[in-house]
Design a protein around this motif. Structure first.
Motif, mmCIF file in Angstrom:
data_model
loop_
_atom_site.group_PDB
_atom_site.id
_atom_site.type_symbol
_atom_site.label_atom_id
_atom_site.label_comp_id
_atom_site.label_asym_id
_atom_site.label_seq_id
_atom_site.Cartn_x
_atom_site.Cartn_y
_atom_site.Cartn_z
ATOM 1 N N LYS A 742 4.308 12.486 7.991
ATOM 2 C CA LYS A 742 5.306 11.988 7.038
ATOM 3 C C LYS A 742 6.096 10.784 7.538
ATOM 4 C CE LYS A 742 4.681 15.169 3.863
ATOM 5 N NZ LYS A 742 4.217 14.813 2.499
ATOM 6 N N GLY A 743 5.755 10.318 8.711
ATOM 7 C CA GLY A 743 6.585 9.282 9.301
ATOM 8 C C GLY A 743 7.708 9.904 10.118
ATOM 9 N N LEU A 744 8.553 9.057 10.710
ATOM 10 C CA LEU A 744 9.494 9.571 11.697
ATOM 11 C C LEU A 744 10.620 8.558 11.906
ATOM 12 C CD1 LEU A 744 9.571 11.999 13.823
ATOM 13 C CD2 LEU A 744 8.642 10.331 15.449
ATOM 14 N N PHE A 745 11.814 9.064 12.245
ATOM 15 C CA PHE A 745 12.879 8.208 12.749
ATOM 16 C C PHE A 745 12.858 8.238 14.277
ATOM 17 C CE2 PHE A 745 14.638 9.474 8.575
ATOM 18 C CZ PHE A 745 14.811 8.210 8.032
ATOM 19 N N PHE A 746 12.931 7.089 14.891
ATOM 20 C CA PHE A 746 12.932 6.988 16.346
ATOM 21 C C PHE A 746 14.241 6.330 16.756
ATOM 22 C CE2 PHE A 746 10.914 4.753 20.237
ATOM 23 C CZ PHE A 746 11.347 5.772 21.076
ATOM 24 N N SER A 747 15.081 7.085 17.482
ATOM 25 C CA SER A 747 16.403 6.627 17.886
ATOM 26 C C SER A 747 16.403 6.245 19.363
ATOM 27 C CB SER A 747 17.445 7.734 17.642
ATOM 28 O OG SER A 747 18.671 7.415 18.252
ATOM 29 N N LEU A 748 16.885 5.037 19.639
ATOM 30 C CA LEU A 748 17.020 4.549 21.006
ATOM 31 C C LEU A 748 18.487 4.193 21.226
ATOM 32 C CD1 LEU A 748 14.342 3.180 19.525
ATOM 33 C CD2 LEU A 748 13.949 2.281 21.812
ATOM 34 N N ARG A 749 19.053 4.686 22.333
ATOM 35 C CA ARG A 749 20.451 4.367 22.618
ATOM 36 C C ARG A 749 20.622 4.064 24.101
ATOM 37 N NH1 ARG A 749 24.897 8.240 20.041
ATOM 38 N NH2 ARG A 749 24.142 9.677 21.649
ATOM 39 N N LEU A 750 21.506 3.119 24.380
ATOM 40 C CA LEU A 750 21.981 2.848 25.734
ATOM 41 C C LEU A 750 23.445 3.268 25.786
ATOM 42 C CD1 LEU A 750 20.530 -0.718 26.490
ATOM 43 C CD2 LEU A 750 19.753 1.452 27.468
ATOM 44 N N TRP A 764 12.333 3.349 11.513
ATOM 45 C CA TRP A 764 11.677 4.286 10.603
ATOM 46 C C TRP A 764 10.189 3.970 10.676
ATOM 47 C CZ3 TRP A 764 15.400 0.770 9.520
ATOM 48 C CH2 TRP A 764 15.074 -0.350 8.746
ATOM 49 N N LEU A 765 9.452 4.881 11.255
ATOM 50 C CA LEU A 765 8.034 4.660 11.540
ATOM 51 C C LEU A 765 7.185 5.245 10.417
ATOM 52 C CD1 LEU A 765 8.054 5.585 15.336
ATOM 53 C CD2 LEU A 765 8.432 3.348 14.270
ATOM 54 N N PRO A 766 6.126 4.540 10.011
ATOM 55 C CA PRO A 766 5.279 5.022 8.909
ATOM 56 C C PRO A 766 4.348 6.140 9.365
ATOM 57 C CG PRO A 766 4.369 3.003 9.803
ATOM 58 C CD PRO A 766 5.663 3.240 10.541
ATOM 59 N N ASP A 767 3.734 6.786 8.375
ATOM 60 C CA ASP A 767 2.762 7.835 8.699
ATOM 61 C C ASP A 767 1.453 7.209 9.171
ATOM 62 O OD1 ASP A 767 1.328 6.982 6.419
ATOM 63 O OD2 ASP A 767 2.268 8.479 5.127
ATOM 64 N N ALA A 768 0.477 8.034 9.392
ATOM 65 C CA ALA A 768 -0.789 7.560 9.956
ATOM 66 C C ALA A 768 -1.494 6.576 9.041
ATOM 67 C CB ALA A 768 -1.703 8.749 10.263
ATOM 68 N N LYS A 769 -1.205 6.606 7.746
ATOM 69 C CA LYS A 769 -1.821 5.682 6.798
ATOM 70 C C LYS A 769 -1.018 4.395 6.619
ATOM 71 C CE LYS A 769 -4.071 9.356 4.110
ATOM 72 N NZ LYS A 769 -4.203 9.973 2.765
ATOM 73 N N GLY A 770 0.096 4.277 7.317
ATOM 74 C CA GLY A 770 0.922 3.079 7.201
ATOM 75 C C GLY A 770 1.911 3.137 6.063
ATOM 76 N N ASN A 771 2.085 4.315 5.451
ATOM 77 C CA ASN A 771 3.038 4.465 4.358
ATOM 78 C C ASN A 771 4.286 5.209 4.834
ATOM 79 O OD1 ASN A 771 1.332 3.289 2.370
ATOM 80 N ND2 ASN A 771 0.168 5.213 2.288
#
Length: 874
Positions: A742-750, A764-771
Motif C-alpha cells: 500500500k505504500g509507506l511513510f518514511f520518517s527521517l529525523r536528526l 510518502w513512498l509508492p507501492d510496488a506498482k508505483g502507485n
C-alpha cells in the motif's frame, strides 16, 4: 539591521551647515494622451498655460498598457484570454502606443550656485523631453536601460510653476508575436527587453512595455554634484561568521560634477566606525572628475554572508561634498563588507564560488522580472526575495531576456542574503544561437543584434555604475545561453566591467564552459518539466546547472484568480489535454505524475494532488543535486522560481504572491543541514551546507503505515562535517518490502543532544506498482489546532495529531479573511504543506506585514485526510 556608523555620522552632520539639497519623485499627477490627439508641438504643450482638458490620468512610473488598464480602457491581460482582446503593436502600428505624458510640478529656480536636475531611471524605448516651452534633451533618447539626467536649473519658471512634457516612442522593432521565443526575434534589434514579444512562459505584452517605466526624480544640489559613488570591500583570508574578525579594507570613490563656470575647491568625505575619511580636491568648471578617497582599514568588521551561512550585516555610509562650510551634495549608500571569490573546480570541471574565503554550494532560482508590465514596488520586491530566502536558496539569476533589476530588488537581496547572477540583455533564442523557423532573419544577422552597438555599451556602463555597490550582486554574465556580438563582448569583458567594477567574475554566458564544462555530450542544462524522482539523483547534468526544473501550477484558489469559471475544470483524465485557456497560460502536463494518486473528479482535487507532485519534484531536485555536491556539482539554479505573468508553469508562488507546494518542497530539500533518502539507491544521507561541524546528532529512522502504526528502524549517533555530504546506511531492501502493498511513510529525523529536532523529512513512498494506493484509503485524521498572536506581525499555529491516529498528511495552512474565506496575501509561513505524525504536533509561524493589518482573519487548515477547518486567532 546593522547600522554601525549612524551615530557618528549624525554627529558630523550636525556640525555642518546643510544647503537645501533634496531629491523627490514625480510619481503622481501625470496626465497623458495619444499623440494622434495632440496637435501642438512639445514646446507648446510644455507651456504651463496650455489646457490639458480631456486628458487621461497616467500611471508613472508605468507603461502605456498600465495606464490604459488603470483607466479601464483595456481588460486585465493577466486574466483568461483578455490579452487577446488588446491590440498588438506589431499589427496596429507603433503610433497606437505613442503617448505624451505631462506633469505639472512646483520648483523655483535656485539662487547662487545651487542646481536642479531632472532624472529618468528608465524609459522604453525612446523619448523627447520638454520643460516650460524648451526642449531638454538635444537629441532623442533611446535605450530602455540607459538612465538620463539633465540640468534644468536655467529652465525652471521664476514663478515656480513648471510643466514637464515627455513624448515616449515604442521600440522601433516591436517584432511579430508569432509564438516563437521572443516572437520573430526582431525585438532583439532594440536595446530593451526581449520577453515582451512572448516566450514559452508568457504571452506578448501588447505595448512591448512602452513607457516611463521607472522613477522620475527632481534632485537639488549645490555647485558640486556627487555621481555614481563606488564602494569596494576587500576581505582577505578565510573567515567565519562568528568570532573576532581580522580587518577588512573599504575603498570609496565617486564622480564629482562641477556644474558652474568656475573652479571650486572642497572636501569629499565620510565617517565610518569612528574613522573620518576625507580628500580635498579642486574641480575645474563644467567638468566631471573621478575622485578616490584614501582606503579605510576597518577593524573588527561585521561581515555580510549569503543566506544560510551567516548574518547579512549592512553599513550605512553618508558621503558628502563640503564647500566653504556647506554641503553641496550628499549620497547615502548601504553596503555590506564581503568579498566573493571564484575558482575552477578541476574535479567537477565547473566554477566554484566562495564568499569571504568559504566555499558555498550554490542553490539558486531563475528570475524574469517582478511584473510583466513593469509595475514595481519595494513591497513586492521584498516579498518575492523573501520567498527565495525562505526556500533556503542563496542565489537568484536574472535571465538575460528581461532587464537589469532595479536597485530596490538588490536592496531586498542585500537584506535577505541572496547572491545575484545578473545577465545582460542577450538570449540564445533571439540572438542566433540556433536555427529557428520562427525567426524572421537568419542566424548570422541575428548574431549581430542589437542594431545600435554603441548604445548597448553605454547602457552596460551605466547599469554597472547603478548596481555595483550592492553586496548581493555577485556576478555579471554576457547573456542567456550566448555571448553578445564579438565587439560588445570584448568591450564588456576586457574594458567596461574591469574598469567600472573590477571585483566580480564575468561569465561569458549563462551555460558557457567558463561556468560549467559540458563533458557529457548531449547532457547539459535541464531537464525541464516533471521527471521521475530518480532522475535528479542519478542523471548527471551540467556540473553548475543554470536551468533545471519547470512545473509550478498553483492550487484551486490560485487558479480561480485568473481562469474564468467555465475553464475551472481539470485536464482530461484520459488524454491529459486541457482547453485553450490553459494552453494560453502555458500549461505543462501533469497527468502522468498525478495519475499514481488516482483519478480525480474535479479541479480542486486535481490541483491538490498536483501540489503533492510539486513538493516531491522540487524536494527531489534539491536533494538530488545536493547529494552530489563537490563531486558532480558546484551549484544548481532552478528554472524558474517566479513568473511575472499568470502562467501555469515555472513558479514557486503565483503572480498574486500566493505560494504553492513547490516553494515548500524546495525549502525542505535545500535546508542547510538536511537528512534525506535517495529513492534510486536507497541510501540515507545528510548534507551540511554550513561552515559548522554538526556533531552529536541522533539519526532516527521510522516508518508509518496508512493506519499510523510506526516501526522504529534505527537510532544512531552521527556527525556531518561542514559543507559536506555524509552517507549513512542503505535502507532500500527493508523499505521496498514494507511499502510493497500500500505504500509507506518514511520518517527521517536528526535530533541534537537535547532531543530537539534539528531537521526532519517525511517521504510518502509508492507501492510496488508505483502507485500511492494507500493514500486513497487513509482514514480522516482528527487534528486539533490553535492560533495565537505571537507578536505585532506574527501568528503561531499549532497542529496536534492524537496518538493512535493516522498521519495527518500534507496540510495547507492559510491566513484568510473571515467574511469571504479568501487568502490574505502576501504573508509568509515558516513551513507549509506539513504532515503531523501520530502523537505529535507541528508549529507554523505566519508573519509579514499583512498579518499585522489583518484584524478580521482566520487560519484555514486542510489536508489530504484532514477536513477543511477555520481557526480563530487568540
Amino acid at each position: 539591521m546593522f547600522r554601525k556608523s549612524t551615530i557618528s555620522c549624525l554627529l558630523l552632520f550636525s556640525l555642518l551647515k546643510l544647503s537645501a539639497q533634496e531629491k523627490y519623485e514625480l510619481n503622481s499627477g501625470w496626465q497623458c494622451s495619444n499623440t494622434a490627439a495632440v496637435k501642438v508641438t512639445g514646446a507648446q504643450l510644455s507651456d504651463p498655460g496650455y489646457s490639458l482638458s480631456g486628458w487621461t490620468p497616467a500611471t508613472v512610473p508605468g507603461t502605456v498598457l498600465t495606464t490604459l488598464l488603470d483607466n479601464k480602457q483595456v481588460p486585465d491581460p493577466m486574466y483568461g484570454m483578455n490579452n487577446e482582446k488588446i491590440a498588438d503593436i506589431y499589427h496596429i502600428g507603433r503610433d497606437h502606443y505613442t503617448y505624451w505624458f505631462v506633469k505639472d510640478f512646483a520648483e523655483k529656480a535656485p539662487a547662487g550656485d545651487a542646481q536642479v536636475w531632472l532624472n529618468f531611471r528608465g524609459v522604453n524605448d525612446g523619448c523627447d523631453i520638454y520643460l516650460n516651452g524648451h526642449r531638454v534633451n538635444s537629441s532623442t533618447h533611446y535605450g530602455a536601460y540607459l538612465r538620463q539626467s539633465y540640468n534644468i536649473t536655467a529652465l525652471l519658471a521664476k514663478s515656480g510653476k513648471n510643466r514637464l512634457a515627455v513624448i515616449v516612442y515604442p521600440p522601433q522593432f516591436p517584432g511579430n508575436p508569432n509564438g516563437g521565443q521572443g516572437g520573430d526575434g526582431t525585438i532583439a534589434k532594440n536595446n530593451g527587453p526581449q520577453y515582451t514579444a512572448g516566450w514559452d512562459w508568457i504571452q506578448p505584452m501588447r505595448d512591448r512595455n512602452t513607457g516611463i517605466w521607472d522613477k522620475v526624480t527632481i534632485e537639488k544640489t549645490g555647485a558640486i554634484r556627487i555621481k555614481d559613488p563606488h564602494i569596494i570591500t576587500r576581505v582577505p583570508g578565510t573567515r567565519l561568521p562568528q568570532g573576532p574578525q581580522a580587518p577588512a579594507t573599504v575603498q570609496v570613490g565617486a564622480d564629482l560634477e562641477n556644474a558652474t563656470a568656475k573652479s571650486i575647491t572642497g572636501t569629499l568625505q565620510y565617517t565610518l566606525a569612528g574613522n573620518n575619511i576625507t580628500r580635498k580636491v579642486t574641480l575645474p568648471p563644467h567638468t566631471t572628475t573621478t575622485v578616490q578617497l584614501p582606503d579605510l582599514l576597518l577593524r573588527q568588521p561585521s561581515l555580510w554572508w549569503p543566506a544560510g551561512y551567516g548574518p547579512q550585516q549592512l553599513y550605512d555610509l553618508h558621503l558628502q561634498f563640503v564647500n566653504n562650510g556647506k554641503t553641496d551634495d550628499q549620497e547615502d549608500i548601504s553596503f555590506g563588507v564581503r568579498e566573493i571569490q571564484t575558482y575552477w573546480n578541476a574535479h567537477t570541471r565547473s566554477r566554484e564560488i566562495a564568499v569571504n574565503g568559504q566555499k558555498v554550494f550554490i542553490k539558486g532560482g531563475n528570475w524574469i522580472t517582478s511584473d510583466a508590465m513593469f509595475r514595481f514596488s519595494k513591497e513586492r520586491y521584498d516579498a518575492e526575495v523573501r520567498f527565495h530566502r525562505d526556500m533556503n536558496l542563496n542565489l537568484i539569476r536574472i535571465w538575460g531576456g528581461s532587464l537589469t533589476e532595479r536597485p530596490e530588488f538588490y536592496e531586498a537581496c542585500d537584506r535577505y542574503g541572496l547572491l545575484v547572477f545578473q545577465d545582460f540583455w542577450i538570449s540564445g533564442d533571439c540572438n542566433g544561437r540556433w536555427v529557428d523557423p520562427m525567426k524572421k532573419e537568419d542566424q548570422w544577422t541575428r548574431r549581430n543584434y542589437p542594431d545600435n552597438h554603441s548604445l548597448f555599451l553605454e547602457s552596460v556602463a551605466d547599469q554597472v555604475k547603478l548596481l555595483r555597490n550592492h553586496a548581493s550582486l555577485a556576478f555579471w554574465c554576457g547573456g542567456n545561453e550566448i555571448t553578445p556580438p564579438a565587439d560588445l563582448f570584448a568591450a564588456m569583458k576586457d574594458s567596461i566591467i574591469p574598469k567600472l567594477d573590477g571585483t566580480r567574475y564575468f561569465f561569458d554566458y549563462s551555460n558557457s564552459d567558463s561556468m560549467s564544462y559540458n563533458a557529457l555530450g548531449g547532457n547539459g542544462d535541464g531537464p525541464y518539466g516533471i521527471q521521475p524522482l530518480s532522475t535528479f539523483w542519478s542523471y548527471r547534468t551540467f556540473p553548475f546547472n543554470s536551468e533545471v526544473g519547470s512545473v509550478g501550477t498553483g492550487d484551486y484558489e490560485s487558479l480561480e484568480r485568473f481562469l474564468p469559471a467555465e475553464n475551472l475544470v481539470p485536464p482530461d483524465p484520459e488524454t491529459g489535454k486541457t482547453d485553450k485557456v490553459w494552453d494560453y497560460h502555458k500549461y505543462i502536463a501533469y497527468n502522468k505524475a498525478v495519475d499514481p494518486y488516482g483519478k480525480t473528479k474535479d479541479l480542486r482535487e486535481w490541483a491538490n494532488k498536483a501540489q503533492l507532485v510539486n513538493y516531491d519534484q522540487y524536494r527531489g531536485l534539491m536533494e538530488g543535486f545536493s547529494s552530489h555536491m563537490w563531486d558532480w556539482y558546484t551549484g544548481v539554479i532552478i528554472w524558474k522560481t517566479q513568473n511575472p505573468w499568470t502562467a501555469l508553469r515555472g513558479q514557486m508562488y503565483d503572480y498574486y504572491l500566493d505560494p504553492n507546494a513547490c516553494l515548500y518542497g524546495t525549502r525542505k530539500g535545500a535546508a542547510p543541514l538536511h537528512v534525506m533518502y535517495n529513492p534510486e539507491e536507497g541510501m540515507v544521507m545528510a548534507v551540511n551546507n554550513t561552515f559548522q561541524y554538526a556533531r552529536d546528532l541522533m539519526l532516527e529512522l521510522k516508518t508509518y503505515d496508512m493506519q499510523g502504526r510506526d516501526s522504529l528502524l534505527t537510532q544512531v549517533f552521527v556527525e556531518v562535517g561542514p559543507t559536506t555530504v555524509q552517507p549513512f546506511m542503505n535502507m532500500k531492501p527493508v523499505l521496498d518490502q514494507l511499502k510493497a502493498q500500500k505504500g509507506l511513510f518514511f520518517s527521517l529525523r536528526l535530533l541534537n543532544a537535547r532531543q530537539e529536532v534539528v531537521d526532519e523529512n517525511l517521504y510518502w513512498l509508492p507501492d510496488a506498482k508505483g502507485n500511492y494506493s494507500g493514500l486513497a484509503e487513509m482514514k480522516p485524521a482528527a487534528i486539533t489546532a490553535t492560533a495565537i498572536r505571537a507578536g505585532a506581525d506574527s501568528i503561531r499555529v499549532t497542529i496536534s495529531n492524537p496518538a493512535g491516529a493516522p498521519v495527518a498528511f500534507f496540510n495547507r495552512v492559510s491566513l484568510v479573511d473571515a467574511p469571504q474565506k479568501k487568502r490574505i496575501l502576501p504573508v509568509f509561513y515558516s513551513d507549509n504543506y506539513i504532515s503531523v505524525l501520530p502523537g505529535q504536533q507541528q508549529t507554523i509561524t505566519i508573519s509579514g506585514g499583512a498579518t499585522a493589518t489583518s484584524k478580521d482573519a482566520l487560519v484555514e487548515i486542510y489536508g489530504h485526510n484532514v477536513k477543511r477547518q477555520y481557526i480563530a486567532i487568540h
